[in-house]
Scaffold this motif. Structure first.
Motif, PDB file in Angstrom:
ATOM      1  N   ALA A  24       0.854  -1.187   0.000  1.00  0.00           N
ATOM      2  CA  ALA A  24       0.000   0.000   0.000  1.00  0.00           C
ATOM      3  C   ALA A  24       0.891   1.239   0.000  1.00  0.00           C
ATOM      4  CB  ALA A  24      -0.903   0.015   1.221  1.00  0.00           C
ATOM      5  N   SER A  25       0.560   2.184  -0.875  1.00  0.00           N
ATOM      6  CA  SER A  25       1.355   3.404  -0.961  1.00  0.00           C
ATOM      7  C   SER A  25       0.444   4.596  -1.172  1.00  0.00           C
ATOM      8  CB  SER A  25       2.372   3.294  -2.095  1.00  0.00           C
ATOM      9  OG  SER A  25       1.717   3.185  -3.340  1.00  0.00           O
ATOM     10  N   GLY A  26       1.014   5.784  -0.964  1.00  0.00           N
ATOM     11  CA  GLY A  26       0.244   7.006  -1.145  1.00  0.00           C
ATOM     12  C   GLY A  26       0.137   7.764   0.154  1.00  0.00           C
ATOM     13  N   ASN A  27      -0.907   8.584   0.215  1.00  0.00           N
ATOM     14  CA  ASN A  27      -1.103   9.448   1.367  1.00  0.00           C
ATOM     15  C   ASN A  27      -1.884   8.692   2.443  1.00  0.00           C
ATOM     16  OD1 ASN A  27      -0.869  11.721   2.842  1.00  0.00           O
ATOM     17  ND2 ASN A  27      -2.014  13.051   1.454  1.00  0.00           N
ATOM     18  N   ILE A  28      -1.177   7.963   3.281  1.00  0.00           N
ATOM     19  CA  ILE A  28      -1.786   7.063   4.266  1.00  0.00           C
ATOM     20  C   ILE A  28      -1.531   7.584   5.667  1.00  0.00           C
ATOM     21  CG2 ILE A  28      -1.740   4.759   5.262  1.00  0.00           C
ATOM     22  CD1 ILE A  28      -0.878   3.741   2.472  1.00  0.00           C
ATOM     23  N   ILE A  29      -2.634   7.761   6.409  1.00  0.00           N
ATOM     24  CA  ILE A  29      -2.491   8.139   7.806  1.00  0.00           C
ATOM     25  C   ILE A  29      -2.379   6.891   8.666  1.00  0.00           C
ATOM     26  CG2 ILE A  29      -3.655   9.193   9.780  1.00  0.00           C
ATOM     27  CD1 ILE A  29      -4.919  11.173   7.858  1.00  0.00           C
ATOM     28  N   ARG A  45     -16.916 -12.598  -5.579  1.00  0.00           N
ATOM     29  CA  ARG A  45     -15.669 -12.383  -4.847  1.00  0.00           C
ATOM     30  C   ARG A  45     -15.863 -12.886  -3.423  1.00  0.00           C
ATOM     31  NH1 ARG A  45     -12.541  -6.708  -5.472  1.00  0.00           N
ATOM     32  NH2 ARG A  45     -12.944  -7.341  -7.634  1.00  0.00           N
ATOM     33  N   GLU A  46     -14.849 -13.590  -2.906  1.00  0.00           N
ATOM     34  CA  GLU A  46     -14.960 -14.158  -1.563  1.00  0.00           C
ATOM     35  C   GLU A  46     -13.714 -13.841  -0.748  1.00  0.00           C
ATOM     36  OE1 GLU A  46     -15.289 -18.401  -1.802  1.00  0.00           O
ATOM     37  OE2 GLU A  46     -13.257 -18.657  -2.584  1.00  0.00           O
ATOM     38  N   LEU A  47     -13.911 -13.776   0.562  1.00  0.00           N
ATOM     39  CA  LEU A  47     -12.798 -13.538   1.466  1.00  0.00           C
ATOM     40  C   LEU A  47     -11.866 -14.740   1.482  1.00  0.00           C
ATOM     41  CD1 LEU A  47     -12.863 -12.020   4.981  1.00  0.00           C
ATOM     42  CD2 LEU A  47     -11.952 -14.324   4.714  1.00  0.00           C
ATOM     43  N   VAL A  48     -10.556 -14.453   1.480  1.00  0.00           N
ATOM     44  CA  VAL A  48      -9.552 -15.504   1.659  1.00  0.00           C
ATOM     45  C   VAL A  48      -8.969 -15.399   3.060  1.00  0.00           C
ATOM     46  CG1 VAL A  48      -7.344 -16.420   0.879  1.00  0.00           C
ATOM     47  CG2 VAL A  48      -8.986 -15.525  -0.799  1.00  0.00           C
ATOM     48  N   ALA A  49      -8.416 -14.232   3.384  1.00  0.00           N
ATOM     49  CA  ALA A  49      -7.820 -14.027   4.697  1.00  0.00           C
ATOM     50  C   ALA A  49      -7.654 -12.542   4.948  1.00  0.00           C
ATOM     51  CB  ALA A  49      -6.463 -14.720   4.806  1.00  0.00           C
ATOM     52  N   THR A  50      -7.807 -12.136   6.200  1.00  0.00           N
ATOM     53  CA  THR A  50      -7.575 -10.746   6.583  1.00  0.00           C
ATOM     54  C   THR A  50      -6.747 -10.708   7.863  1.00  0.00           C
ATOM     55  OG1 THR A  50      -9.608 -10.602   7.872  1.00  0.00           O
ATOM     56  CG2 THR A  50      -9.730  -9.915   5.559  1.00  0.00           C
ATOM     57  N   ILE A  51      -6.112  -9.567   8.073  1.00  0.00           N
ATOM     58  CA  ILE A  51      -5.322  -9.363   9.286  1.00  0.00           C
ATOM     59  C   ILE A  51      -5.454  -7.902   9.698  1.00  0.00           C
ATOM     60  CG2 ILE A  51      -3.208  -8.955   7.932  1.00  0.00           C
ATOM     61  CD1 ILE A  51      -1.670 -10.324  10.276  1.00  0.00           C
ATOM     62  N   THR A  52      -5.677  -7.683  10.994  1.00  0.00           N
ATOM     63  CA  THR A  52      -5.819  -6.322  11.489  1.00  0.00           C
ATOM     64  C   THR A  52      -4.453  -5.749  11.861  1.00  0.00           C
ATOM     65  OG1 THR A  52      -6.039  -6.924  13.812  1.00  0.00           O
ATOM     66  CG2 THR A  52      -8.051  -6.966  12.465  1.00  0.00           C
ATOM     67  N   SER A  53      -4.451  -4.453  12.126  1.00  0.00           N
ATOM     68  CA  SER A  53      -3.196  -3.818  12.528  1.00  0.00           C
ATOM     69  C   SER A  53      -2.689  -4.377  13.849  1.00  0.00           C
ATOM     70  CB  SER A  53      -3.389  -2.306  12.645  1.00  0.00           C
ATOM     71  OG  SER A  53      -4.417  -2.005  13.570  1.00  0.00           O
ATOM     72  N   GLY A  54      -3.598  -4.957  14.634  1.00  0.00           N
ATOM     73  CA  GLY A  54      -3.207  -5.580  15.891  1.00  0.00           C
ATOM     74  C   GLY A  54      -2.749  -7.017  15.749  1.00  0.00           C
ATOM     75  N   GLY A  55      -2.867  -7.550  14.527  1.00  0.00           N
ATOM     76  CA  GLY A  55      -2.386  -8.905  14.285  1.00  0.00           C
ATOM     77  C   GLY A  55      -3.446  -9.991  14.321  1.00  0.00           C
ATOM     78  N   THR A  71       1.894  -9.540   7.864  1.00  0.00           N
ATOM     79  CA  THR A  71       2.136  -8.169   7.437  1.00  0.00           C
ATOM     80  C   THR A  71       3.526  -7.706   7.849  1.00  0.00           C
ATOM     81  OG1 THR A  71       1.151  -7.314   9.473  1.00  0.00           O
ATOM     82  CG2 THR A  71      -0.272  -7.420   7.531  1.00  0.00           C
ATOM     83  N   ASP A  72       4.006  -6.738   7.114  1.00  0.00           N
ATOM     84  CA  ASP A  72       5.179  -5.969   7.502  1.00  0.00           C
ATOM     85  C   ASP A  72       4.671  -4.536   7.633  1.00  0.00           C
ATOM     86  OD1 ASP A  72       7.469  -4.449   7.733  1.00  0.00           O
ATOM     87  OD2 ASP A  72       8.618  -5.683   6.331  1.00  0.00           O
ATOM     88  N   ASN A  73       4.277  -4.187   8.845  1.00  0.00           N
ATOM     89  CA  ASN A  73       3.612  -2.901   9.040  1.00  0.00           C
ATOM     90  C   ASN A  73       4.499  -1.722   8.668  1.00  0.00           C
ATOM     91  OD1 ASN A  73       1.197  -4.045   9.952  1.00  0.00           O
ATOM     92  ND2 ASN A  73       1.940  -4.141  12.056  1.00  0.00           N
ATOM     93  N   ALA A  74       5.786  -1.862   8.899  1.00  0.00           N
ATOM     94  CA  ALA A  74       6.701  -0.767   8.576  1.00  0.00           C
ATOM     95  C   ALA A  74       6.742  -0.499   7.078  1.00  0.00           C
ATOM     96  CB  ALA A  74       8.097  -1.082   9.095  1.00  0.00           C
ATOM     97  N   LYS A  75       6.417  -1.527   6.292  1.00  0.00           N
ATOM     98  CA  LYS A  75       6.476  -1.388   4.841  1.00  0.00           C
ATOM     99  C   LYS A  75       5.085  -1.365   4.215  1.00  0.00           C
ATOM    100  CE  LYS A  75      10.961  -3.703   4.493  1.00  0.00           C
ATOM    101  NZ  LYS A  75      11.715  -4.834   3.897  1.00  0.00           N
TER     102      LYS A  75
END
Length: 121
Positions: A24-29, A45-55, A71-75
């Motif tokens: 993900a790139s751009g103007n992200i808060i 379209r169907e869900l495969v997998a999701t992950i929150t910022s908390g893991g 995820t690699d949150n820093a990137k």
């Protein structure tokens, strides 16, 4: 503007493995969650997998034990490791993210263009 760019799709034999990546790139808060959806020809379209910022993770029953999301949150990156692939996993895989981007104070869904995964029998 926010962009999600996927990479890593391709052709693999049944039982094989593939890894998908989305940046993900751009103007992200803030990124609240990221994940993967898929759509096969003639299907919704169907869900495969999701992950929150908390893991916290959520997987479709059909991929549990075979796929791993991380995820690699820093990137601002989400990864999907797919093992023991089956022909029924064949689909266009879309990256998804819930992001806060200025000037909005709310969170909105963003989608990538999709990357094709084909599993041959």
């Amino acid at each position: 503007q926010v962009q999600l760019v996927e990479s890593g799709g391709g052709l693999v034999q049944a039982g094989g493995s593939l890894g998908l990546s989305c940046v993900a790139s751009g103007n992200i808060i803030r990124i609240f969650a990221m994940g993967w959806y898929r759509q096969a020809p003639g299907k919704q379209r169907e869900l495969v997998a999701t992950i929150t910022s908390g893991g916290s993770t959520n997987y479709a029953d059909s991929v549990k034990g075979r796929f791993t999301i991380s995820t690699d949150n820093a990137k601002n990156t989400v990864l999907l490791q797919m093992n023991s692939l089956k022909p029924e996993d064949t689909a266009n895989y879309y990256c998804w993210s819930q992001i806060q981007s200025p000037p909005s104070i709310g969170r909105y869904d963003y989608w990538g263009q999709g990357t094709q995964v084909t599993v041959s029998a």
